[in-house]
Design a protein around this motif. Structure first.
Motif, PDB file in Angstrom:
ATOM      1  N   THR A  40       0.860  -1.167   0.000  1.00  0.00           N
ATOM      2  CA  THR A  40       0.000   0.000   0.000  1.00  0.00           C
ATOM      3  C   THR A  40       0.905   1.228   0.000  1.00  0.00           C
ATOM      4  O   THR A  40       2.133   1.112   0.115  1.00  0.00           O
ATOM      5  N   PHE A  41       0.311   2.405  -0.116  1.00  0.00           N
ATOM      6  CA  PHE A  41       1.081   3.646  -0.077  1.00  0.00           C
ATOM      7  C   PHE A  41       0.178   4.772   0.412  1.00  0.00           C
ATOM      8  O   PHE A  41      -1.047   4.688   0.309  1.00  0.00           O
ATOM      9  N   SER A  42       0.796   5.833   0.940  1.00  0.00           N
ATOM     10  CA  SER A  42       0.021   6.984   1.407  1.00  0.00           C
ATOM     11  C   SER A  42       0.931   8.196   1.544  1.00  0.00           C
ATOM     12  O   SER A  42       2.150   8.076   1.580  1.00  0.00           O
ATOM     13  N   ASN A  43       0.306   9.346   1.634  1.00  0.00           N
ATOM     14  CA  ASN A  43       1.019  10.591   1.901  1.00  0.00           C
ATOM     15  C   ASN A  43       0.670  10.996   3.328  1.00  0.00           C
ATOM     16  O   ASN A  43      -0.403  11.504   3.593  1.00  0.00           O
ATOM     17  N   ARG A  44       1.590  10.746   4.235  1.00  0.00           N
ATOM     18  CA  ARG A  44       1.373  11.100   5.644  1.00  0.00           C
ATOM     19  C   ARG A  44       2.020  12.450   5.969  1.00  0.00           C
ATOM     20  O   ARG A  44       1.994  12.883   7.120  1.00  0.00           O
ATOM     21  N   GLY A  45       2.589  13.099   4.948  1.00  0.00           N
ATOM     22  CA  GLY A  45       3.263  14.378   5.150  1.00  0.00           C
ATOM     23  C   GLY A  45       2.303  15.551   5.181  1.00  0.00           C
ATOM     24  O   GLY A  45       1.074  15.388   5.239  1.00  0.00           O
ATOM     25  N   THR A  46       2.861  16.736   5.092  1.00  0.00           N
ATOM     26  CA  THR A  46       2.065  17.969   5.135  1.00  0.00           C
ATOM     27  C   THR A  46       2.002  18.663   3.780  1.00  0.00           C
ATOM     28  O   THR A  46       1.331  19.687   3.654  1.00  0.00           O
ATOM     29  N   LYS A  47       2.696  18.121   2.776  1.00  0.00           N
ATOM     30  CA  LYS A  47       2.714  18.711   1.436  1.00  0.00           C
ATOM     31  C   LYS A  47       2.238  17.676   0.432  1.00  0.00           C
ATOM     32  O   LYS A  47       2.370  16.475   0.659  1.00  0.00           O
ATOM     33  N   PRO A  48       1.713  18.116  -0.721  1.00  0.00           N
ATOM     34  CA  PRO A  48       1.336  17.152  -1.762  1.00  0.00           C
ATOM     35  C   PRO A  48       2.536  16.315  -2.194  1.00  0.00           C
ATOM     36  O   PRO A  48       3.681  16.760  -2.115  1.00  0.00           O
ATOM     37  N   ALA A  49       2.258  15.108  -2.621  1.00  0.00           N
ATOM     38  CA  ALA A  49       3.298  14.210  -3.116  1.00  0.00           C
ATOM     39  C   ALA A  49       2.877  13.695  -4.484  1.00  0.00           C
ATOM     40  O   ALA A  49       1.683  13.578  -4.776  1.00  0.00           O
TER      41      ALA A  49
END
Length: 153
Positions: free
Chosen positions: A97-106
């Motif tokens: 799986t994958f995700s963006n857990r950051g604060t900026k778009p990826a």
């Protein structure tokens, strides 16, 4: 007789776009363009954006290449914090799986080999999630299974 594959040249931002939840997928090459050999999609994921549940593919390999931002990618038991330039190959039958857990778009590239009609999964998912709809678990799993995606529970 197989017809030759035609060249495709796309400028940045070009390709068919889909909104899936609060993420955007741009199809760069689909299976129909390559006689089913491969598909390449660009995925723009907002922070906390739409991410797939842990799953496997029985008939294809999947590859991820991070272009911008940071994408958390789980492959098997390993969790990778993918920075720009990071690459992950997911063999068949490997949970991922994958995700963006950051604060900026990826932004990442996703490649499927063979591609089949993988884009139809994303089209179906966009339809299920449009206008903020929350599809049933049964509808999501049915869509997944029609396009070589099996949830890992």
């Amino acid at each position: 007789m197989t017809l030759p594959i035609k060249e495709i040249v796309l400028a940045p931002g070009e390709g068919n776009h889909l909104i899936i939840g609060n993420s955007e997928v741009t199809f760069k090459v689909v299976g129909a363009d390559t006689h089913g050999h491969l598909g390449l999609f660009e995925n723009l994921i907002q922070p906390g954006g739409t991410a797939p549940e842990l799953h496997i593919h029985r008939q294809m390999e999947e590859m991820f290449y991070v272009l911008e931002g940071e994408v958390e990618i789980q492959v098997g038991e390993r969790i990778v914090q993918g920075q720009p330039g990071a690459f992950v190959l997911v063999p068949r039958n490997t949970p991922h799986t994958f995700s963006n857990r950051g604060t900026k778009p990826a932004k990442l590239l996703i490649m499927f080999c063979p591609a089949g009609e993988r884009e139809k999964y994303f089209e179906g998912l966009a339809e299920l999630l449009k206008e903020g709809n929350k599809p049933s678990r049964e509808a999501l799993v049915d869509l997944m299974r029609r396009f070589d995606q099996e949830p890992v529970t």
